[in-house]
Motif scaffolding. Structure first.
Motif, PDB file in Angstrom:
ATOM      1  N   GLY A  41      12.158  -9.791   4.323  1.00  0.00           N
ATOM      2  CA  GLY A  41      11.038 -10.087   3.422  1.00  0.00           C
ATOM      3  C   GLY A  41      11.392 -10.992   2.249  1.00  0.00           C
ATOM      4  O   GLY A  41      10.536 -11.251   1.393  1.00  0.00           O
ATOM      5  N   VAL A  42      12.638 -11.458   2.206  1.00  0.00           N
ATOM      6  CA  VAL A  42      13.059 -12.358   1.115  1.00  0.00           C
ATOM      7  C   VAL A  42      13.961 -13.465   1.649  1.00  0.00           C
ATOM      8  O   VAL A  42      14.491 -13.365   2.750  1.00  0.00           O
ATOM      9  N   TYR A  43      14.150 -14.480   0.811  1.00  0.00           N
ATOM     10  CA  TYR A  43      15.180 -15.487   1.082  1.00  0.00           C
ATOM     11  C   TYR A  43      16.455 -14.945   0.431  1.00  0.00           C
ATOM     12  O   TYR A  43      16.722 -15.212  -0.743  1.00  0.00           O
ATOM     13  N   GLY A  44      17.226 -14.161   1.191  1.00  0.00           N
ATOM     14  CA  GLY A  44      18.414 -13.525   0.609  1.00  0.00           C
ATOM     15  C   GLY A  44      19.422 -14.538   0.085  1.00  0.00           C
ATOM     16  O   GLY A  44      19.891 -14.439  -1.052  1.00  0.00           O
ATOM     17  N   THR A  93       7.070 -13.246   5.200  1.00  0.00           N
ATOM     18  CA  THR A  93       6.790 -11.957   5.858  1.00  0.00           C
ATOM     19  C   THR A  93       6.642 -10.816   4.841  1.00  0.00           C
ATOM     20  O   THR A  93       6.410  -9.674   5.232  1.00  0.00           O
ATOM     21  N   ALA A  94       6.788 -11.118   3.543  1.00  0.00           N
ATOM     22  CA  ALA A  94       6.637 -10.061   2.523  1.00  0.00           C
ATOM     23  C   ALA A  94       5.199  -9.551   2.544  1.00  0.00           C
ATOM     24  O   ALA A  94       4.247 -10.343   2.594  1.00  0.00           O
ATOM     25  N   ASP A  95       5.038  -8.247   2.522  1.00  0.00           N
ATOM     26  CA  ASP A  95       3.684  -7.684   2.577  1.00  0.00           C
ATOM     27  C   ASP A  95       2.930  -7.936   1.280  1.00  0.00           C
ATOM     28  O   ASP A  95       3.520  -7.941   0.194  1.00  0.00           O
ATOM     29  N   GLN A  96       1.613  -8.112   1.417  1.00  0.00           N
ATOM     30  CA  GLN A  96       0.754  -8.254   0.237  1.00  0.00           C
ATOM     31  C   GLN A  96       0.847  -6.945  -0.556  1.00  0.00           C
ATOM     32  O   GLN A  96       0.757  -5.868   0.033  1.00  0.00           O
ATOM     33  N   GLY A  97       1.091  -7.054  -1.858  1.00  0.00           N
ATOM     34  CA  GLY A  97       1.201  -5.838  -2.675  1.00  0.00           C
ATOM     35  C   GLY A  97       2.638  -5.360  -2.825  1.00  0.00           C
ATOM     36  O   GLY A  97       2.907  -4.455  -3.626  1.00  0.00           O
ATOM     37  N   SER A  98       3.553  -5.962  -2.074  1.00  0.00           N
ATOM     38  CA  SER A  98       4.966  -5.593  -2.197  1.00  0.00           C
ATOM     39  C   SER A  98       5.483  -6.118  -3.542  1.00  0.00           C
ATOM     40  O   SER A  98       5.044  -7.164  -4.027  1.00  0.00           O
ATOM     41  N   LYS A  99       6.413  -5.367  -4.153  1.00  0.00           N
ATOM     42  CA  LYS A  99       6.918  -5.785  -5.477  1.00  0.00           C
ATOM     43  C   LYS A  99       8.334  -6.339  -5.369  1.00  0.00           C
ATOM     44  O   LYS A  99       9.159  -5.827  -4.619  1.00  0.00           O
ATOM     45  N   SER A 100       8.605  -7.389  -6.173  1.00  0.00           N
ATOM     46  CA  SER A 100       9.965  -7.928  -6.226  1.00  0.00           C
ATOM     47  C   SER A 100      10.822  -7.009  -7.103  1.00  0.00           C
ATOM     48  O   SER A 100      10.303  -6.097  -7.756  1.00  0.00           O
ATOM     49  N   LYS A 101      12.124  -7.290  -7.124  1.00  0.00           N
ATOM     50  CA  LYS A 101      13.037  -6.460  -7.910  1.00  0.00           C
ATOM     51  C   LYS A 101      12.647  -6.459  -9.392  1.00  0.00           C
ATOM     52  O   LYS A 101      12.808  -5.470 -10.094  1.00  0.00           O
ATOM     53  N   LYS A 102      12.072  -7.595  -9.857  1.00  0.00           N
ATOM     54  CA  LYS A 102      11.677  -7.677 -11.269  1.00  0.00           C
ATOM     55  C   LYS A 102      10.264  -7.171 -11.502  1.00  0.00           C
ATOM     56  O   LYS A 102       9.710  -7.309 -12.590  1.00  0.00           O
ATOM     57  N   GLY A 103       9.607  -6.646 -10.446  1.00  0.00           N
ATOM     58  CA  GLY A 103       8.273  -6.048 -10.618  1.00  0.00           C
ATOM     59  C   GLY A 103       7.128  -6.995 -10.352  1.00  0.00           C
ATOM     60  O   GLY A 103       5.960  -6.627 -10.523  1.00  0.00           O
ATOM     61  N   VAL A 104       7.409  -8.241  -9.909  1.00  0.00           N
ATOM     62  CA  VAL A 104       6.324  -9.194  -9.623  1.00  0.00           C
ATOM     63  C   VAL A 104       5.652  -8.813  -8.303  1.00  0.00           C
ATOM     64  O   VAL A 104       6.314  -8.467  -7.328  1.00  0.00           O
ATOM     65  N   ASN A 152       3.541  -9.437  -4.892  1.00  0.00           N
ATOM     66  CA  ASN A 152       3.273 -10.510  -3.926  1.00  0.00           C
ATOM     67  C   ASN A 152       1.790 -10.487  -3.568  1.00  0.00           C
ATOM     68  O   ASN A 152       1.279  -9.477  -3.080  1.00  0.00           O
ATOM     69  N   THR A 153       1.095 -11.602  -3.797  1.00  0.00           N
ATOM     70  CA  THR A 153      -0.347 -11.638  -3.552  1.00  0.00           C
ATOM     71  C   THR A 153      -0.696 -12.328  -2.227  1.00  0.00           C
ATOM     72  O   THR A 153      -1.853 -12.303  -1.803  1.00  0.00           O
ATOM     73  N   ASP A 154       0.293 -12.951  -1.595  1.00  0.00           N
ATOM     74  CA  ASP A 154       0.001 -13.686  -0.347  1.00  0.00           C
ATOM     75  C   ASP A 154      -0.063 -12.742   0.854  1.00  0.00           C
ATOM     76  O   ASP A 154       0.640 -11.734   0.904  1.00  0.00           O
ATOM     77  N   SER A 155      -0.861 -13.119   1.845  1.00  0.00           N
ATOM     78  CA  SER A 155      -0.896 -12.345   3.100  1.00  0.00           C
ATOM     79  C   SER A 155       0.386 -12.599   3.881  1.00  0.00           C
ATOM     80  O   SER A 155       0.910 -13.709   3.870  1.00  0.00           O
ATOM     81  N   PRO A 156       0.873 -11.576   4.578  1.00  0.00           N
ATOM     82  CA  PRO A 156       2.116 -11.778   5.324  1.00  0.00           C
ATOM     83  C   PRO A 156       1.916 -12.456   6.675  1.00  0.00           C
ATOM     84  O   PRO A 156       0.874 -12.309   7.301  1.00  0.00           O
ATOM     85  N   VAL A 157       2.941 -13.180   7.104  1.00  0.00           N
ATOM     86  CA  VAL A 157       3.004 -13.670   8.481  1.00  0.00           C
ATOM     87  C   VAL A 157       3.652 -12.556   9.294  1.00  0.00           C
ATOM     88  O   VAL A 157       4.732 -12.085   8.950  1.00  0.00           O
ATOM     89  N   ASP A 158       2.976 -12.091  10.343  1.00  0.00           N
ATOM     90  CA  ASP A 158       3.553 -11.064  11.203  1.00  0.00           C
ATOM     91  C   ASP A 158       4.078 -11.745  12.473  1.00  0.00           C
ATOM     92  O   ASP A 158       3.304 -12.139  13.350  1.00  0.00           O
ATOM     93  N   GLY A 192      -0.110   0.822   6.620  1.00  0.00           N
ATOM     94  CA  GLY A 192       1.184   0.811   5.936  1.00  0.00           C
ATOM     95  C   GLY A 192       2.328   1.298   6.804  1.00  0.00           C
ATOM     96  O   GLY A 192       3.417   1.580   6.318  1.00  0.00           O
ATOM     97  N   GLU A 193       2.086   1.396   8.137  1.00  0.00           N
ATOM     98  CA  GLU A 193       3.135   1.888   9.023  1.00  0.00           C
ATOM     99  C   GLU A 193       3.933   0.729   9.618  1.00  0.00           C
ATOM    100  O   GLU A 193       3.411  -0.366   9.821  1.00  0.00           O
ATOM    101  N   VAL A 194       5.191   0.985   9.896  1.00  0.00           N
ATOM    102  CA  VAL A 194       6.045  -0.008  10.546  1.00  0.00           C
ATOM    103  C   VAL A 194       6.262   0.485  11.978  1.00  0.00           C
ATOM    104  O   VAL A 194       7.030   1.412  12.214  1.00  0.00           O
ATOM    105  N   VAL A 195       5.546  -0.128  12.929  1.00  0.00           N
ATOM    106  CA  VAL A 195       5.648   0.315  14.320  1.00  0.00           C
ATOM    107  C   VAL A 195       6.866  -0.343  14.960  1.00  0.00           C
ATOM    108  O   VAL A 195       7.046  -1.558  14.876  1.00  0.00           O
ATOM    109  N   THR A 196       7.723   0.467  15.575  1.00  0.00           N
ATOM    110  CA  THR A 196       8.926  -0.080  16.208  1.00  0.00           C
ATOM    111  C   THR A 196       8.963   0.306  17.693  1.00  0.00           C
ATOM    112  O   THR A 196       8.207   1.159  18.139  1.00  0.00           O
ATOM    113  N   GLY A 197       9.868  -0.330  18.411  1.00  0.00           N
ATOM    114  CA  GLY A 197      10.047  -0.045  19.834  1.00  0.00           C
ATOM    115  C   GLY A 197       9.763  -1.284  20.671  1.00  0.00           C
ATOM    116  O   GLY A 197       9.579  -2.387  20.138  1.00  0.00           O
TER     117      GLY A 197
END
Ligand SMILES: Cc1ncc(C[n+]2csc(CCOP(=O)(O)OP(=O)(O)O)c2C)c(N)n1
Ligand code: SF4
Ligand SMILES: [Mg+2]
Length: 351
Positions: free
Chosen positions: A141-144, A153-164, A166-172, A301-306
């Motif tokens: 979800g970041v450019y490490g 791919t960062a989810d909308q509403g996700s917060k950065s380490k500094k609390g900012v 993210n308002t953009d929609s994610p690419v899935d 808000g679920e992360v479906v895996t498999g």
């Protein structure tokens, strides 16, 4: 002083696979990533998968772009072919290599920045053309590498380490891979090796474009409360659709099962994917149902895996283009350059 070389000594009691290699023969250089980075766990899963599949390391070509994730091919399969391309350009370089030499197994390793931002077009076309490869995105979800900016791919509403926020929609990328025609699509978590290793084995054995999105937390920039790509968030919201066992075609099937609980998917090379459904009614053979299912659960808000979708009879770009069976470097001069008369005939047929 830094030490990047691993000792070459093998303990004599280490297990050997069917082609005579020990697990350590599939390792690479010592990782320079941050301690605890999810990407290192994915490298370990790739090493395990290739060792268990009895692949000779020189039969693998590993290609990547730019990023911490794209550095990882240096840390596994040190005896394989490798190409670290330009940012976001792994898919086109891999496509060219694959068309030139169809005898190798192709591993494309990329990041969410590399594949969902600058390389989104390249990702899309490799998927829709059915380039035979195991395409692994190590998604944090970041450019490490460039210090933790939100990626696409960062989810909308996700917060950065500094609390900012993210308002953009994610690419899935999973939704895109499904829509674009990938014939093997999965999602894993770097913290779940038991699920990831068979997912990777299935992808490597698949006959078409295989894509796996692996949620891989960045401990330096995206592992805090408020991030939807942190270890804690993924552990708390992970929904596995099935448990997958990978059974090589050569092995006798001895597992005890209750009918109705499992679905066996035989791939073109004889390998068997045995899926134990954890979600009643989930059908990994239905692309459109998989798309709807993923989107519904993402909204919760679920992360479906498999293993989310597989077409076991998938073919690849070579079949579509009707290319010759042999790699170009194995063709004699006459076949590679049939002469002026053949060119003249070809030109005449196009006039
Ligand atoms: C053409 C180009 N643009 C920008 C960069 C700077 N850059 C290097 S890595 C990177 C992002 C990597 O992010 P990701 O693929 O998610 O990898 P991660 O480090 O998170 O594993 C960027 C923007 C670059 N190297 N080349
Ligand atoms: S910056 Fe993040 S992605 Fe890069 S090595 Fe460190 S933890 Fe991993
Ligand atoms: Mg990233």
């Amino acid at each position: 002083m830094t030490y990047l070389a691993k000792p070459r000594l093998h303990h004599p009691t280490l297990a050997t696979n069917k082609v005579g290699y020990k697990r350590r023969d599939y390792e690479g250089k010592i990782s320079t990533l941050c301690a605890g980075c999810g990407h290192d766990s994915i490298s370990a899963a790739i090493i395990e998968a290739c060792w268990e599949l009895d692949i000779e390391p020189h039969r693998v070509a590993k290609l990547s772009g730019i990023g911490c994730s794209s550095k990882t091919p240096d840390y596994f399969l040190g005896a394989s072919h490798g190409f670290n391309t330009v940012h976001g350009r792994m898919p086109s370089v891999l496509t060219g290599a694959n068309l030139a030499n169809r005898d190798l197994l192709y591993l494309g390793v990329s990041g969410d920045g590399d594949s969902a931002s600058i390389g989104l077009g390249q990702f899309a076309h490799a998927m829709r053309r059915g380039v035979r490869m195991a395409y692994i995105v190590e998604n944090n979800g970041v450019y490490g590498l460039t210090k933790g900016q939100f990626s696409a791919t960062a989810d909308q509403g996700s917060k950065s380490k500094k609390g900012v926020l993210n308002t953009d929609s994610p690419v899935d990328l999973v939704a895109l891979a499904l829509q674009l025609g990938a014939s093997y699509v999965g999602r894993g978590f770097s913290g779940n090796k038991a699920q990831l290793v068979p997912l990777i084995k299935g992808a490597i054995s698949h006959g078409g474009a295989a894509f796996i999105d692996v949620i891989s937390p960045c401990v330096a920039f995206n592992n805090h409360p408020g991030s939807t790509k942190s270890y804690d968030y993924v552990r708390e919201h992970n929904e596995a659709v099935s448990r997958i066992d990978f059974i090589s075609g050569r092995e006798e099937i001895t597992v005890d099962i209750n009918p109705g609980e499992v679905m066996d998917v035989r791939q073109h090379d004889g390998t068997l994917l045995r899926l134990r459904s954890l979600h009643p009614g989930y059908n990994p053979g239905d692309r459109y149902a998989a798309m709807a299912y993923m989107q519904r659960h993402h909204a919760m808000g679920e992360v479906v895996t498999g293993l989310l979708y597989v077409d076991p009879l998938a073919t690849d770009l070579h079949t579509a283009l009707n290319t010759c069976d042999r790699p170009l470097n194995a063709l004699e001069t006459d076949a590679l350059c049939p002469g002026a008369q053949a060119l003249e005939k070809l030109n005449a047929s196009l006039r």
